[in-house]
Design a protein around this motif. Sequence first.
Motif, PDB file in Angstrom:
ATOM      1  N   PRO A 130      -9.755  25.400  43.466  1.00 11.85           N
ATOM      2  CA  PRO A 130      -9.070  25.288  44.755  1.00 11.85           C
ATOM      3  C   PRO A 130      -9.910  24.482  45.755  1.00 11.85           C
ATOM      4  O   PRO A 130     -11.089  24.221  45.507  1.00 11.85           O
ATOM      5  N   VAL A 131      -9.283  24.146  46.858  1.00 10.41           N
ATOM      6  CA  VAL A 131      -9.952  23.349  47.890  1.00 10.41           C
ATOM      7  C   VAL A 131     -11.044  24.187  48.561  1.00 10.41           C
ATOM      8  O   VAL A 131     -10.853  25.357  48.856  1.00 10.41           O
ATOM      9  N   GLN A 132     -12.183  23.550  48.776  1.00 11.23           N
ATOM     10  CA  GLN A 132     -13.292  24.226  49.469  1.00 11.23           C
ATOM     11  C   GLN A 132     -13.510  23.549  50.820  1.00 11.23           C
ATOM     12  O   GLN A 132     -13.154  22.384  50.999  1.00 11.23           O
ATOM     13  N   PRO A 133     -14.159  24.237  51.741  1.00 12.21           N
ATOM     14  CA  PRO A 133     -14.330  23.659  53.086  1.00 12.21           C
ATOM     15  C   PRO A 133     -15.170  22.381  53.090  1.00 12.21           C
ATOM     16  O   PRO A 133     -15.021  21.568  53.972  1.00 12.21           O
ATOM     17  N   ASP A 134     -16.060  22.223  52.097  1.00 10.30           N
ATOM     18  CA  ASP A 134     -16.922  21.035  52.103  1.00 10.30           C
ATOM     19  C   ASP A 134     -16.424  19.950  51.144  1.00 10.30           C
ATOM     20  O   ASP A 134     -17.182  19.097  50.706  1.00 10.30           O
ATOM     21  N   ASP A 135     -15.146  19.967  50.836  1.00 10.81           N
ATOM     22  CA  ASP A 135     -14.604  18.972  49.894  1.00 10.81           C
ATOM     23  C   ASP A 135     -14.475  17.601  50.540  1.00 10.81           C
ATOM     24  O   ASP A 135     -14.245  17.495  51.748  1.00 10.81           O
ATOM     25  N   ILE A 136     -14.616  16.583  49.698  1.00  9.43           N
ATOM     26  CA  ILE A 136     -14.348  15.206  50.137  1.00  9.43           C
ATOM     27  C   ILE A 136     -13.650  14.486  48.995  1.00  9.43           C
ATOM     28  O   ILE A 136     -13.934  14.749  47.821  1.00  9.43           O
ATOM     29  N   ARG A 166     -18.756  18.071  48.683  1.00 14.22           N
ATOM     30  CA  ARG A 166     -18.587  18.155  47.234  1.00 14.22           C
ATOM     31  C   ARG A 166     -17.451  17.192  46.866  1.00 14.22           C
ATOM     32  O   ARG A 166     -16.389  17.217  47.492  1.00 14.22           O
ATOM     33  N   VAL A 167     -17.692  16.343  45.865  1.00 12.22           N
ATOM     34  CA  VAL A 167     -16.634  15.411  45.443  1.00 12.22           C
ATOM     35  C   VAL A 167     -15.536  16.230  44.767  1.00 12.22           C
ATOM     36  O   VAL A 167     -15.734  16.803  43.703  1.00 12.22           O
ATOM     37  N   ALA A 168     -14.358  16.269  45.440  1.00 14.55           N
ATOM     38  CA  ALA A 168     -13.284  17.142  44.941  1.00 14.55           C
ATOM     39  C   ALA A 168     -12.123  16.356  44.356  1.00 14.55           C
ATOM     40  O   ALA A 168     -11.180  16.939  43.824  1.00 14.55           O
ATOM     41  N   GLY A 169     -12.189  15.027  44.454  1.00 15.18           N
ATOM     42  CA  GLY A 169     -11.095  14.245  43.890  1.00 15.18           C
ATOM     43  C   GLY A 169     -11.325  12.762  44.061  1.00 15.18           C
ATOM     44  O   GLY A 169     -12.113  12.337  44.909  1.00 15.18           O
ATOM     45  N   PHE A 170     -10.640  11.986  43.210  1.00 13.70           N
ATOM     46  CA  PHE A 170     -10.724  10.521  43.303  1.00 13.70           C
ATOM     47  C   PHE A 170      -9.330   9.971  43.580  1.00 13.70           C
ATOM     48  O   PHE A 170      -8.351  10.429  42.994  1.00 13.70           O
ATOM     49  N   PHE A 171      -9.253   8.980  44.466  1.00 13.27           N
ATOM     50  CA  PHE A 171      -7.953   8.348  44.758  1.00 13.27           C
ATOM     51  C   PHE A 171      -8.092   6.833  44.643  1.00 13.27           C
ATOM     52  O   PHE A 171      -9.195   6.292  44.674  1.00 13.27           O
ATOM     53  N   GLY A 177     -11.126   0.526  48.682  1.00 12.34           N
ATOM     54  CA  GLY A 177     -11.595   1.288  47.521  1.00 12.34           C
ATOM     55  C   GLY A 177     -12.869   0.797  46.879  1.00 12.34           C
ATOM     56  O   GLY A 177     -13.437   1.461  46.018  1.00 12.34           O
ATOM     57  N   THR A 178     -13.335  -0.404  47.221  1.00  8.08           N
ATOM     58  CA  THR A 178     -14.560  -0.931  46.596  1.00  8.08           C
ATOM     59  C   THR A 178     -15.534  -1.394  47.678  1.00  8.08           C
ATOM     60  O   THR A 178     -15.142  -1.611  48.823  1.00  8.08           O
ATOM     61  N   PRO A 179     -16.788  -1.569  47.289  1.00  9.69           N
ATOM     62  CA  PRO A 179     -17.767  -1.978  48.304  1.00  9.69           C
ATOM     63  C   PRO A 179     -17.620  -3.447  48.733  1.00  9.69           C
ATOM     64  O   PRO A 179     -18.291  -3.872  49.653  1.00  9.69           O
ATOM     65  N   SER A 180     -16.738  -4.204  48.076  1.00  6.90           N
ATOM     66  CA  SER A 180     -16.647  -5.638  48.334  1.00  6.90           C
ATOM     67  C   SER A 180     -16.368  -5.980  49.798  1.00  6.90           C
ATOM     68  O   SER A 180     -16.819  -7.001  50.288  1.00  6.90           O
ATOM     69  N   MET A 181     -15.566  -5.173  50.459  1.00  5.17           N
ATOM     70  CA  MET A 181     -15.157  -5.551  51.818  1.00  5.17           C
ATOM     71  C   MET A 181     -15.978  -4.877  52.907  1.00  5.17           C
ATOM     72  O   MET A 181     -15.708  -5.034  54.094  1.00  5.17           O
ATOM     73  N   GLY A 182     -16.959  -4.116  52.531  1.00  2.97           N
ATOM     74  CA  GLY A 182     -17.853  -3.534  53.536  1.00  2.97           C
ATOM     75  C   GLY A 182     -17.279  -2.335  54.276  1.00  2.97           C
ATOM     76  O   GLY A 182     -17.848  -1.896  55.273  1.00  2.97           O
ATOM     77  N   MET A 183     -16.175  -1.805  53.822  1.00  2.00           N
ATOM     78  CA  MET A 183     -15.604  -0.602  54.450  1.00  2.00           C
ATOM     79  C   MET A 183     -15.036   0.286  53.350  1.00  2.00           C
ATOM     80  O   MET A 183     -14.258  -0.177  52.522  1.00  2.00           O
ATOM     81  N   MET A 184     -15.452   1.548  53.359  1.00  2.00           N
ATOM     82  CA  MET A 184     -15.004   2.486  52.331  1.00  2.00           C
ATOM     83  C   MET A 184     -14.152   3.581  52.965  1.00  2.00           C
ATOM     84  O   MET A 184     -14.452   4.053  54.063  1.00  2.00           O
ATOM     85  N   LYS A 185     -13.145   3.979  52.231  1.00  2.00           N
ATOM     86  CA  LYS A 185     -12.250   5.024  52.743  1.00  2.00           C
ATOM     87  C   LYS A 185     -12.619   6.371  52.115  1.00  2.00           C
ATOM     88  O   LYS A 185     -12.919   6.438  50.923  1.00  2.00           O
ATOM     89  N   PHE A 186     -12.598   7.422  52.939  1.00  2.00           N
ATOM     90  CA  PHE A 186     -12.803   8.787  52.443  1.00  2.00           C
ATOM     91  C   PHE A 186     -11.759   9.678  53.089  1.00  2.00           C
ATOM     92  O   PHE A 186     -11.260   9.372  54.177  1.00  2.00           O
ATOM     93  N   LEU A 187     -11.450  10.776  52.419  1.00  2.00           N
ATOM     94  CA  LEU A 187     -10.526  11.744  53.019  1.00  2.00           C
ATOM     95  C   LEU A 187     -11.162  13.128  52.998  1.00  2.00           C
ATOM     96  O   LEU A 187     -11.804  13.498  52.001  1.00  2.00           O
ATOM     97  N   LEU A 188     -10.967  13.839  54.119  1.00  2.00           N
ATOM     98  CA  LEU A 188     -11.518  15.193  54.230  1.00  2.00           C
ATOM     99  C   LEU A 188     -10.390  16.169  54.501  1.00  2.00           C
ATOM    100  O   LEU A 188      -9.456  15.833  55.252  1.00  2.00           O
ATOM    101  N   PRO A 189     -10.450  17.364  53.940  1.00  2.00           N
ATOM    102  CA  PRO A 189      -9.448  18.372  54.295  1.00  2.00           C
ATOM    103  C   PRO A 189      -9.516  18.658  55.805  1.00  2.00           C
ATOM    104  O   PRO A 189     -10.564  18.440  56.438  1.00  2.00           O
ATOM    105  N   ASP A 190      -8.415  19.124  56.337  1.00  2.00           N
ATOM    106  CA  ASP A 190      -8.251  19.263  57.800  1.00  2.00           C
ATOM    107  C   ASP A 190      -9.470  19.878  58.492  1.00  2.00           C
ATOM    108  O   ASP A 190     -10.001  19.308  59.449  1.00  2.00           O
ATOM    109  N   ALA A 191      -9.940  21.021  57.982  1.00  2.00           N
ATOM    110  CA  ALA A 191     -11.034  21.725  58.657  1.00  2.00           C
ATOM    111  C   ALA A 191     -12.312  20.899  58.656  1.00  2.00           C
ATOM    112  O   ALA A 191     -12.982  20.763  59.700  1.00  2.00           O
TER     113      ALA A 191
END
Lengths: 782, 266
Positions: A130-136, A166-171, A177-191
């Motif tokens: 299940p989802v944990q508070p420190d998921d990314i 904690r790495v909880a999933g890959f999208f 999505g790659t380091p080529s453009m100098g900006m990386m996307k991440f998602l965090l659960p609401d909390a």
Amino acid sequence: MNIVNLALANIKRGKSAAFSLFVLIFAAALLLNVGITVMFKMSTFYDDKVEELQDPHLGIMLNKANDKAAYHDYWKNNPDVKAFEMESMILMDAAKFRYGKSDMNSGAALFNSDAKRHFSSLKLIQKLAPVQPDDIYVPYSFKTSGGYKLGDPFTITFQEKSFSYRVAGFFESTMLGTPSMGMMKFLLPDAAYRELSEALGPAAEGISLSAALKDSRQSTKQLMNEFNKRSPDPSLNAIAPTFWETDIETMKSVGTMTINIVSMILVAFAGVIVLVALIVIKFRVTNSIDDGIVHIGALKAIGYTSRQILMSIVMQFMFITLCAGVIGVALSYAVIPAFGGIVSSLTGLLWIHGWDAEANVLSVLIVTILVLAVTLFSASRIRKLHPVAALRGGMMTHNFKRNPVPLEKSRGGLQFMLACKTIMMNGKQNSMIAFIIAAITFASVFSVVLYYNVASNKKAFIHLVGAETSNVMIQAKTASDGKKLIPAIERMDGVAKIAILDFITARIDGQDTYMNISDDFGKLENQTVYEGRFPKYDNEIAVSWAVSKRLGKGIGDTVKVEISQASQTYLITGLSQSISNMGKAAYLTLPGVRQILPDYEGSVINVYLKGMDTTRFIESIRAQHGQQIGNIINVDETIDSQSSIYISAVFAVMVLVLAITVLVVVMILYLVIKTMILKRRREFGILKATGYTTLQLMSQIAMSFIPIVLVGVIIGGVLGCVYTNSMLTLLLSGAGIHNVQFIVKIPLIVMLCIGLIALAYLVSMLVARRIKRISAYGMITE
Amino acid sequence: MPESNISIRVIRFMPNQLLRTEKLCKTFSSGGVQQHVLKNLDISLTEGDFTVIMGSSGSGKSTLLYALSGMDKPTLGEIHFEEQNISRLNNDQLAIFRRNHCGFVFQQVHLLDNMSVLDNVLASGLLVSRNKREIAAKAEQLLAKVGLEETSWRKFPSQLSGGEAQRAGIVRALINSPKIIFADEPTGALNSAASDSVLDIMTAVNRNGQSIVMVTHDMKTALRGNRVLYLRDGVICGDLQLGAFDGELHSARHEKLKAFLADMGW
């Protein structure tokens, strides 16, 4: 006996030759199908992914403080835009996290995974429950090339604060999505998102603007240019550190360029294999006619027409080709996922491959038509063969015109002289072998040089991408801070030199371009200008080859540069190359850019260290001048982590090329030596009878091939050393590269060549070992 | 001649004995059927002899010749060449034995098609001697001796007549000064004049002390030998001492051989 039976009988007669031919055609069809499939699929891969993931075509990210309603209005009211969305996010202009084996400095965009959105709704490829508070949730490239797996700890450092998850999933993501453009996307659960947002405060509050076009084929680059032109405060857009924009066109070109090169190499190699197979087929057909000439005579004598005999030979090779082709194509589906892995590591997108009938049929058809043509050409002499001549063995009384290497006059040992005789008497066949060996050696050298420059000595590769190879990149908080920082850094221990190098967007003669600005281009390590020189004075400019080609202007011509609404005319003094941003680059000096933006001060300082550890230097400068520094990037680490995605791809290519090289060397020598032993069976029998040992005859055979292999390897090796850079230039010319200067490590090439020669010798000796089975008595009395 | 008179039992090597066999057997298997071609042969050959092996087709003449020469291995029994038991040698050791001690003359000559006559001879000669100049001079001398003109030396075998090719074959057999020459029907494919010429050479060579073992089915050819062994069904059933050939094919010698062969049921 009908023609089919005749063909089958021919195959049965030469089972092992048929098998080796099968292997070659199989390999050719397999490679061809992989190459063609990937090339076909790559043309639509990105577009299909955008559609599947519902990603936007254009994206802009900026600090919330810099956001303006006019930006939103522009996209909302644009008639070409189908959908527009604004979303709050956390924007880190320079975050640090582990990627691969080293730390990466990159922009980071963190979104709330529980927020509702139109674009890019979260679809996880793999996730932990299940989802944990420190998921990314992190992009898929973190798994394919970043070295992460589910459950791994992940720490992101921003403004000297570290946050652990904690790495909880890959999208998947087509833009971030790659380091080529100098900006990386991440998602965090609401909390977790809210917690991080609060911890970082308003300075990290960001806005993401996304838009999708009605017509996906429309140029997104053009629209973005238009936006930059019309936006109310374009100078802010151009130089603000936390203003980031991209479009799918750019991402597609960045993401697919390496893959296209890899697939081009695959297709080229499939071509080499097909060529080898064709030469072998020609050799086999000629031999089978020579060997079966009495048989052909007998068939003709009993009433078979030339056409029927020809058809039986054609059918024999067509049967092998079709079987090998179809099986090769079928088995290519086992290889394509491996190639998909390379695509995934380069793009961060999941490659799922389905059945591609068009590519499959094309691959089989290409191989079949080529084999048919060569077989018909080689077997055409059957028509001219009269039955009586064929029954007499088709031999003229005097087949030998000269006696090369006469033993009484020539120098050298007996084995050597006899081997030389064999070489001289098989000129055509040896030329063929030398040509093939030269071709595959060239390809091997090419792949080894590529790998060495991408994985080991990366400087030339990084220069090719257009990046500057300083050790540390420092962004001053403000222009005045920059002014103070420069002399302070120059005085620091271990600093060899510093150079200002900024990037802003500009238009040259109406074309969108990335402008490089420096105080002195002569100080840069990456001297991208290959013709003419970098600008020295305020009225001079250098442009990339791609820009020069697009504008139809060269050195000595003038161009109009527009930044914001101001413009100025400059004289082109040099042509440069750059692979990034589709090669659209130009270069102005600081005084030059001040002709348009009078208050412009350089803010990005490149620091080159000597005898100083980069990390220690960064710690030291933070301690001394932290107040004046906006951001520090450890360039060494960034280069290491960014190049890691290419290393696996280039390594795969190298392994493939070397494996095929080994296969071709083994196959060619096996076929040729085996046929030679069969043809010269009587001769070897006589030699054995007169006292030659098996080892002597084996050595003689090996020695008669080694000089040929040596010539092929030397020619291929030298051509590889001399022309690998030209070949790469040709392959990359579309991306704006005009002059590749990859390091050709001679000891490495020499080792490769020695390895190939040793392999050839070993294979020759092993295949020639068959001679042991033949007794002198058996051959004399048969 | 009755079988009991055949001198085929040898106990120890005599000083001039060159080759002897003990219980030599050769069996071929084909399709599970075993064919015993040579059966318990005890033969001794003396140095300087010109031994002729005769027999009907399929009697095992060539099989015996190739077994004696180390070209083929016996199934059972031993072959001693001087002090050496060659039946225990492996293929490569046999090849070295052949190059050092044997010369071969075949019915089909078996010169290498892609080499000149001189190269054919040197390809054998240089196996034993490393002195190229010396061996080339010897080859030229021998070629001249067998009556091959200098213009033929650099021709290919296909450009020679059958007799010329066979003379070149004899030179190849002689180049390493072998202890023994094995000839398998050397005149079988030649016309009468060419046959005489080849046999004259062989006789002359033998007169110089060269041991020769020759298989033939031709009586005229057999007359050149000083000893005739007759083989029937893998067994030596006759051994005739003809005495040294004196250069004349006189009737007494002819009659003696004729009677011997008649006795053998030839």
